[in-house]
Design a protein around this motif. Structure first.
Motif, PDB file in Angstrom:
ATOM      1  N   SER A  59      31.189  45.495  58.198  1.00  0.00           N
ATOM      2  CA  SER A  59      31.892  44.228  58.013  1.00  0.00           C
ATOM      3  C   SER A  59      30.923  43.062  57.995  1.00  0.00           C
ATOM      4  CB  SER A  59      32.946  44.008  59.104  1.00  0.00           C
ATOM      5  OG  SER A  59      32.348  43.691  60.345  1.00  0.00           O
ATOM      6  N   SER A  60      31.380  41.958  57.421  1.00  0.00           N
ATOM      7  CA  SER A  60      30.624  40.708  57.447  1.00  0.00           C
ATOM      8  C   SER A  60      31.559  39.597  57.910  1.00  0.00           C
ATOM      9  CB  SER A  60      30.037  40.389  56.073  1.00  0.00           C
ATOM     10  OG  SER A  60      31.063  40.210  55.118  1.00  0.00           O
ATOM     11  N   ALA A  61      30.972  38.528  58.409  1.00  0.00           N
ATOM     12  CA  ALA A  61      31.755  37.480  59.055  1.00  0.00           C
ATOM     13  C   ALA A  61      32.565  36.654  58.064  1.00  0.00           C
ATOM     14  CB  ALA A  61      30.825  36.565  59.839  1.00  0.00           C
ATOM     15  N   GLY A  62      33.681  36.135  58.546  1.00  0.00           N
ATOM     16  CA  GLY A  62      34.414  35.095  57.856  1.00  0.00           C
ATOM     17  C   GLY A  62      34.079  33.753  58.501  1.00  0.00           C
ATOM     18  N   VAL A  63      34.996  32.833  58.374  1.00  0.00           N
ATOM     19  CA  VAL A  63      34.828  31.522  59.017  1.00  0.00           C
ATOM     20  C   VAL A  63      36.103  31.266  59.809  1.00  0.00           C
ATOM     21  CG1 VAL A  63      34.246  29.092  58.698  1.00  0.00           C
ATOM     22  CG2 VAL A  63      33.475  30.788  57.020  1.00  0.00           C
ATOM     23  N   PRO A  64      36.150  31.675  61.076  1.00  0.00           N
ATOM     24  CA  PRO A  64      37.394  31.604  61.856  1.00  0.00           C
ATOM     25  C   PRO A  64      38.009  30.211  61.920  1.00  0.00           C
ATOM     26  CG  PRO A  64      35.766  32.960  62.985  1.00  0.00           C
ATOM     27  CD  PRO A  64      35.068  32.330  61.829  1.00  0.00           C
ATOM     28  N   ARG A  65      37.191  29.176  62.042  1.00  0.00           N
ATOM     29  CA  ARG A  65      37.759  27.838  62.225  1.00  0.00           C
ATOM     30  C   ARG A  65      38.469  27.325  60.973  1.00  0.00           C
ATOM     31  NH1 ARG A  65      34.990  23.454  60.218  1.00  0.00           N
ATOM     32  NH2 ARG A  65      33.027  23.949  59.137  1.00  0.00           N
ATOM     33  N   LEU A  66      38.141  27.938  59.797  1.00  0.00           N
ATOM     34  CA  LEU A  66      38.790  27.540  58.549  1.00  0.00           C
ATOM     35  C   LEU A  66      39.787  28.585  58.054  1.00  0.00           C
ATOM     36  CD1 LEU A  66      35.757  26.047  56.559  1.00  0.00           C
ATOM     37  CD2 LEU A  66      37.485  24.820  57.906  1.00  0.00           C
ATOM     38  N   GLY A  67      39.962  29.643  58.832  1.00  0.00           N
ATOM     39  CA  GLY A  67      40.901  30.688  58.420  1.00  0.00           C
ATOM     40  C   GLY A  67      40.376  31.582  57.320  1.00  0.00           C
TER      41      GLY A  67
END
Length: 735
Positions: A59-67
């Motif tokens: 997996s690779s990261a998303g951007v949690p604060r922007l959904g």
């Protein structure tokens, strides 16, 4: 009844495919690019960099604060890999991640049927979607250069046209589920020996005509959303960050707008990865967190080292912005796509799709005296011999290893098919690899056997003398040095003394069928004495049932070989020229002349030809005709040929059209596949088959001009049902 069931399944699959495609209305992503730019403006530099590298094994990261959600990859292309631990290859020990194992892609290619590719892609895409994976790491389309390549079973054969036509529907099927197909391995990944370091030397003409067409079709016709780089080097640059392959060809020439993903551990340099076309880095330290750092993933080439180069001004922020755009585009096409369907997993429908593909891909190589299909009656004694009749094939093989919901062995498939109508016994015959373990996944079948080769053969021969029918199930397996990632085969021959066993069996009982389970060609020194031979491939979950269906005539075989079988290894160009495996460099000295092209050039008779495959019925071809004698450069030419089922059972034939350039300014193969059609005919039925060629089908790549050229002059269309069984020729002129 069986045929009707398959037709119903096929209809349902096509109908569901149409419905799922309808969920992606034209223009659904018309605002996607503007959304991407708005998100990009809100991202910090650290968040942009975090998008570009793994955060776990898959997996690779998303951007949690922007959904913005994470990306989750899964190995394919034959089934959805079981869950592994966050930082390790070992299993996570889930109890609900057992998938349907689909046939290997050599089997799919052997169907020569684009519809099979479509329903395959749709079904495996549904499995990935249900498991919440948004990138399927497949399909593979590397060309079959040598029969020793351990990974050939994952690919689609030796011919770039066949691979191109078969990969496009697969991609569309997968992506209809809102799951990205990640086509691999780009490019020139044609051996496993020294795959992490070998530099491939090949001329541009060979590159463009043989090794790139399936990738180009994947991008321009299939609309692939992801491409995976290869481990090897080309032009002394690693393919995962190769300026010529990724920037010049993939992006600029082909207009690719998806993401480029590294193969796991394929990245070697931060600056090159930043500048030369890579978007997402995975698997660089495949031993997880044991490097002594608090988070090993932050030390990937495209992690902290990349961030420091951006912060110092050594690299422009435009570099990471372009990568972030590509990654966000992937996310909007998949995880943020409001129209994607829900998916399904481990279903009976998927298993039956796999079985249909398996049955259609099995190739009848030889059938003297109409040995097959076997007719059984009450009291018939069937002896099954061979380890591959009982050995599971879903575990092992490298990244294609699967935790299958179930796998029907050939022996169990035969027993289920004949029921109480015949007596089925088994003799081991040979012992290969008794235990298959990969990444903590272990085969549950105990294959331990300490008897000597002589004892095993003696038992099998004694039993064969008392049997009415003998079915030998052998070949290769998914162990290292066989059909498996990370290593190539040592020789063309069958392992574990199988040749001696087959010779002994046919002397004991001439009513013998040999079933070769493999994703590769093998030598067959016993070919003249054995009356019937089936190429069985790795057939997945329904393997045994599919084989039994063909053996006993419920299914009329219609598969055709997607690569040539050689009588001896030196009949292959790479081996004849000592151009494999190389050392630090490997030079493709055979150039364009891969597979049947080499055999044609040197007038070598293959063991079994590219495109070869027999049937339980017979077909006749009429004389082919063209709609014109002279073709203009901006026009097309149509060929028609009548095909008739002259036998007593329904069956399918594949009409193959090869093109010969009679006189060219540059050397060209004697003939090259440029069209094919598969037709189903009832007994006595006749159909006129039409195939059309354009100037693109007549062109070659001029590496001096760096363009495709169709030279005016005489051409010949060769029409038949294999590369060596040409039924009709039509001469025409290109003006």
């Amino acid at each position: 009844m069986r045929k009707m069931l398959m037709l119903v399944i096929s209809f349902l699959a096509v109908n569901a495919m149409a419905q799922s495609l309808h969920r992606f209305p034209d223009g659904w992503d018309k605002d996607m690019e503007s959304k991407i730019e708005r998100v990009l403006e809100q991202l910090t530099l650290q968040e942009k960099v975090a998008l570009c590298h793994a955060q776990s094994k898959f997996s690779s990261a998303g951007v949690p604060r922007l959904g913005i959600p994470e990306n989750w990859m899964t190995d394919g292309p034959h089934g959805i890999r079981p869950e592994v631990l966050w930082d390790e290859w070992d299993q996570a020990s889930w109890t609900n991640d057992s998938c349907i194992a689909f046939p290997a892609l050599t089997c799919l290619a052997a169907t020569w049927n684009e519809h099979m590719s479509q329903i395959y892609g749709k079904a495996i895409g549904e499995e990935a979607r249900y498991r919440n994976k948004n990138v399927l790491l497949g399909p593979g389309v590397n060309i079959y250069r040598t029969p020793l390549n351990g990974r050939n079973f994952e690919y689609m054969g030796e011919d770039p046209f066949l691979a191109s036509r078969m990969v496009v529907p697969y991609i569309k099927g997968v992506q209809s589920n809102g799951v990205a197909a990640c086509v691999k391995h780009f490019a020139l990944n044609n051996q496993e020996i020294n795959r992490h370091g070998v530099n491939v030397i090949v001329d541009d003409r060979t590159l463009y005509e043989i090794y790139l067409p399936a990738f180009k079709a994947s991008v321009q016709e299939g609309g692939a959303w992801a491409i995976m780089g290869a481990y090897n080097k080309y032009r002394n640059q690693y393919c995962c960050h190769n300026d010529y392959l990724l920037n010049d060809i993939l992006r600029k020439e082909w207009g690719f707008d998806g993401v480029v993903v590294s193969d796991w551990g394929g990245v070697m340099d931060t600056r090159e990865a930043a500048l030369y076309g890579l978007d997402m880095e995975f698997g660089t330290w495949t031993d997880g967190l044991t490097e002594g750092l608090s988070n090993a993933y932050d030390s990937y080439y495209l992690a902290q080292p990349f961030l420091k180069m951006l912060q110092s001004g050594e690299l422009s922020e435009d570099v990471v912005n372009e990568k972030a755009r590509n990654i966000l585009r992937l996310i909007y096409r998949t995880n943020l796509n409001p129209h994607r369907p829900l998916g399904s997993f481990g279903t009976e429908e998927h298993a039956l799709v796999g079985r249909q593909i398996a049955e259609e891909g099995i190739v009848l190589l030889k059938n003297d005296k109409k040995t097959l299909p076997f007719n059984i009656s009450i009291g018939t004694h069937i002896l099954v011999v061979g380890e591959n009749a009982i050995k599971p094939m879903t575990v092992g093989g490298g990244s294609s290893s699967l935790k299958a919901k179930y796998e029907v062995s050939p022996l169990d498939g035969i027993k289920a098919r004949v029921g109480d109508n015949a007596k089925v016994t088994f003799a081991r015959g040979y012992v290969g690899d008794v235990l298959t373990v990969q990444d903590g996944l272990r085969s549950s079948t105990d294959l331990s056997d300490n008897r000597s080769k002589e004892e095993l053969i003696s038992e099998a021969v004694s039993a064969a003398k008392d049997a009415d029918v003998v079915i030998f199930v052998g070949g290769l397996n998914k162990s290292s040095g066989q059909d498996s990632e990370s290593n190539d085969r040592a020789s063309l021959g069958l392992p574990y003394g199988q040749d001696d066993l087959i010779e002994a069996l046919v002397k004991a009982n001439s009513n013998l069928l040999v079933v070769n389970i493999s994703g590769n060609a093998v030598s067959m020194p016993w070919v003249k004495s054995v009356p019937a031979i089936l190429q069985g491939w790795f057939l997945g979950t329904e393997a045994g049932n599919a084989l039994a269906s063909v053996i006993f005539g419920d299914t009329n075989p219609s598969g055709k070989l997607p690569f040539s079988f050689y009588a001896q290894l030196d009949d292959n160009g790479a081996h004849a020229l000592n151009a494999y495996p190389g050392g630090d460099d490997v030079e493709y000295k055979e150039g364009l002349f891969v597979g049947y092209r080499w055999l044609d050039k040197h007038n070598i008779k293959p063991l079994f030809s590219f495109g070869h495959g027999l049937s339980y019925t017979s077909f006749s071809f009429g004389k082919a005709i063209a709609d014109k004698k002279t073709m203009q450069i901006d026009d097309t030419i149509e060929f028609k040929v009548s095909v008739k089922n002259t036998g007593s059972v329904a069956g399918a034939e594949v009409i193959q059209l090869y093109v010969e350039d009679v006189k060219s300014s540059l050397p060209r193969p004697i003939k090259e596949l440029k069209s094919f059609r598969k037709v189903w005919l009832e007994p006595g039925e006749e159909q006129v088959v039409s195939m059309t060629l354009s100037k693109e089908d007549l062109s070659f790549f001029d590496d001096i001009k760096h363009e495709w050229v169709a030279e005016p002059g005489d051409f010949i269309a060769h029409i038949g049902n294999s590369s060596t069984n040409i039924k009709s020729k039509v001469r025409f002129v290109l003006e």
